[in-house]
Design an enzyme around this catalytic site. Structure first.
Site, PDB file in Angstrom:
ATOM      1  CE  LYS A  22      -1.706   1.653   3.774  1.00  0.00           C
ATOM      2  NZ  LYS A  22      -1.676   3.256   4.118  1.00  0.00           N
ATOM      3  CG  ASN A  23       2.767   2.663   3.572  1.00  0.00           C
ATOM      4  OD1 ASN A  23       1.493   3.013   3.450  1.00  0.00           O
ATOM      5  ND2 ASN A  23       3.092   1.913   4.858  1.00  0.00           N
ATOM      6  NE  ARG A 100       1.526  12.786   6.808  1.00  0.00           N
ATOM      7  CZ  ARG A 100       1.385  14.290   7.088  1.00  0.00           C
ATOM      8  NH1 ARG A 100       0.293  14.813   7.401  1.00  0.00           N
ATOM      9  NH2 ARG A 100       2.573  14.870   6.831  1.00  0.00           N
ATOM     10  CB  CYS A 124      -3.972   6.800  11.212  1.00  0.00           C
ATOM     11  SG  CYS A 124      -4.605   5.450  10.354  1.00  0.00           S
ATOM     12  NE  ARG A 129       0.395  10.535  10.291  1.00  0.00           N
ATOM     13  CZ  ARG A 129      -0.109   9.437   9.422  1.00  0.00           C
ATOM     14  NH1 ARG A 129       0.794   8.695   9.033  1.00  0.00           N
ATOM     15  NH2 ARG A 129      -1.265   9.466   9.524  1.00  0.00           N
ATOM     16  N   PRO A 130       3.251  16.705  10.374  1.00  0.00           N
ATOM     17  CG  PRO A 130       4.930  18.262  11.283  1.00  0.00           C
ATOM     18  CD  PRO A 130       4.206  16.756  11.551  1.00  0.00           C
ATOM     19  CB  VAL A 131       2.643  19.334   5.178  1.00  0.00           C
ATOM     20  CG1 VAL A 131       1.730  18.255   5.310  1.00  0.00           C
ATOM     21  CG2 VAL A 131       1.937  20.676   5.628  1.00  0.00           C
ATOM     22  CG  ASP A 132       7.591  20.883   9.141  1.00  0.00           C
ATOM     23  OD1 ASP A 132       7.062  19.490   9.075  1.00  0.00           O
ATOM     24  OD2 ASP A 132       8.203  21.235  10.357  1.00  0.00           O
ATOM     25  CG  LEU A 133      10.275  17.872   6.984  1.00  0.00           C
ATOM     26  CD1 LEU A 133      10.598  16.522   7.594  1.00  0.00           C
ATOM     27  CD2 LEU A 133      11.218  19.071   7.633  1.00  0.00           C
ATOM     28  CG  ASP A 314       3.125   1.590   9.518  1.00  0.00           C
ATOM     29  OD1 ASP A 314       2.830   2.510  10.376  1.00  0.00           O
ATOM     30  OD2 ASP A 314       3.153   1.900   8.347  1.00  0.00           O
ATOM     31  CB  ILE A 336       8.054   7.249  14.455  1.00  0.00           C
ATOM     32  CG1 ILE A 336       9.170   6.080  14.055  1.00  0.00           C
ATOM     33  CG2 ILE A 336       7.738   7.847  13.032  1.00  0.00           C
ATOM     34  CD1 ILE A 336      10.678   6.773  13.754  1.00  0.00           C
ATOM     35  NE  ARG A 406      -6.848   4.952   5.904  1.00  0.00           N
ATOM     36  CZ  ARG A 406      -5.819   5.177   6.675  1.00  0.00           C
ATOM     37  NH1 ARG A 406      -5.533   5.038   7.841  1.00  0.00           N
ATOM     38  NH2 ARG A 406      -4.612   5.837   6.048  1.00  0.00           N
TER      39      ARG A 406
END
Length: 427
Positions: A22-23, A100, A124, A129-133, A314, A336, A406
């Site tokens: 999936k990932n 996400r 989830c 889990r920020p999007v800053d990067l 995970d 993590i 999912r």
């Protein structure tokens, strides 16, 4: 709302075929936005997250045809994707909030169209889990990005330019987004402290088949030479290493004996080493590998989650479920995500002895687990409760199984084929 009922105490014996990752599939699907050429993707799992990504891509203008695996790909789904023209550069909240990984359209849209409007992501509830990067890396490549009304508004009117960007911390999603953006950027992009997960390697190999030169594949420094146009390509998704680990732990939990067909131990070396230390035998076979307990008893082991090649976050919940039946104590430390112990109260309802201290959980093995009504809080927590239910006395009913759908293809079917007493109850 659907539930899953498990009557515990049955050993798992037989074979389980591992699905595509999936990932890995989600970023691979997003690469279709980079080109007007046809892209064929084999071994895609049938999952709710895959459907969500298909819906998102289609509203951007991607034509998608889905068929059962064929031409040597008899399992999973074969997707044919083609984006002759981007019809919308907006990724709306109603779709992005469900998953996400939807943020992965940001880099490709910006690289091809010079603009994108992408909702801040959902997924989830396992912590921030920020999007800053993602944003910082794209800015280094010349993008202008503002956040307004819950959306990332990105512009690169003169196109993206190759740049050097060092990730302050390892991020799989940001690495993937910048890799795709760099494929169409002018010049060369160097990504330092990049993620090294097998899914990153799979994406790099796919971009290579599309005509992009990627150096340093499998290392923490990726060098990507941008091209003007990508070419038609075909790619097969790697096996799902999280599914591999999950089923290995389920088999060990029930003291069963199962061959994981298509399972590749090299995809989860840290987890495999940990399982062996816990008393689980993993023997390579012609088609995958065989899982069983080595000497009858499980032993407590300490686990710390880390970016690849460390133990995967995970698989943390599944490992905790396994350790509830081990001889002795285990310390499981999550580095993590800060909210990834939400399965602990549910395991406690089944008789598990787990005490949380900050980012660590002390698990003392118990002689038996008892079936109970439990509720899934996220994707991996849901399957950890299923693993516990397989070994528990009596019935376990798992609620909110949409989390499970999912990320696990035909879970009940695969487990039932190996002797589990499991069924889905329609809600």
């Amino acid at each position: 709302m659907d539930r899953i009922r498990i009557r515990g105490g049955k050993q798992l014996n037989g074979t389980i075929r591992i699905s595509g990752s999936k990932n890995a599939s989600l970023p691979l699907m997003a690469t279709a936005l980079l080109s007007d050429q046809k892209f064929t993707l084999h071994n895609v799992p049938r999952l709710a997250d895959i459907t969500t990504m298909m819906v998102l891509l289609q509203q951007h203008g991607v034509e998608i045809n889905s068929a059962a695996g064929e031409n040597g790909h008899s399992h999973g789904t074969t997707l044919t994707l083609q984006t002759r023209k981007i019809t919308s550069t907006t990724a709306p909240y109603d779709i992005v909030r469900k998953m996400r990984a939807s943020v992965l359209v940001l880099g490709p849209l910006l690289a091809r169209e010079g603009q994108a409007k992408v909702s801040l992501p959902g997924g989830c509830a396992i912590g921030a889990r920020p999007v800053d990067l993602h944003i910082a890396g794209l800015k280094a490549m010349g993008a202008e990005i503002d956040i307004d009304g819950g959306y990332m508004i990105a512009k690169a009117p003169k196109g993206l330019k190759g740049a050097r960007y060092t990730f302050p911390k390892v991020s799989v999603g940001a690495t993937e987004n910048l890799m795709m953006a760099a494929a169409l950027a002018k010049g060369t992009t160097v990504l330092a402290n990049a993620a090294r997960e097998p899914e990153i390697i799979d994406l790099a190999q796919c971009l290579t088949s599309m005509g992009v030169t990627v150096e340093g594949i499998g290392t923490e420094t990726l060098t990507i030479h941008g091209v003007d146009r990508l070419k038609e390509a075909t790619h097969s998704v790697i096996p799902d290493r999280i599914e591999i680990g999950t089923y290995a732990m389920a088999v060990a939990m029930t003291a069963g004996d199962v061959e994981l067909v298509g399972g590749r131990l090299e995809l989860l070396e840290a987890a495999a080493q940990t399982l062996r230390s816990a008393g689980v035998s993993l023997e390579p076979t012609e088609k995958g590998f065989r899982v069983r307990r080595a000497n009858g008893q499980l032993h407590g082991v300490d686990v710390m989650t880390e970016p690849y090649p460390g133990f995967p976050t995970d698989l943390q919940a599944q490992m905790m479920a396994l350790m509830t039946r081990a001889d002795g104590a285990s310390m499981i430390t999550e580095t993590i995500f800060e909210s990834r112990f939400m399965h602990v109260p549910e395991l406690a309802r089944m008789g598990a002895n787990v005490v949380v201290h900050g980012e660590s959980a002390l698990v003392r093995g118990v002689s038996k687990l008892r079936g109970a009504e439990v509720m899934a809080t996220d994707l991996r927590a849901s399957v950890s409760l299923a693993i516990a239910g397989l070994a528990a006395e009596g019935d376990t009913t798992l609620h909110r199984v949409y989390h499970l759908d999912r990320g696990y293809e035909r879970l009940e079917e695969k487990l039932a084929a190996c002797g589990a007493d499991i069924e889905r109850l329609k809600g």
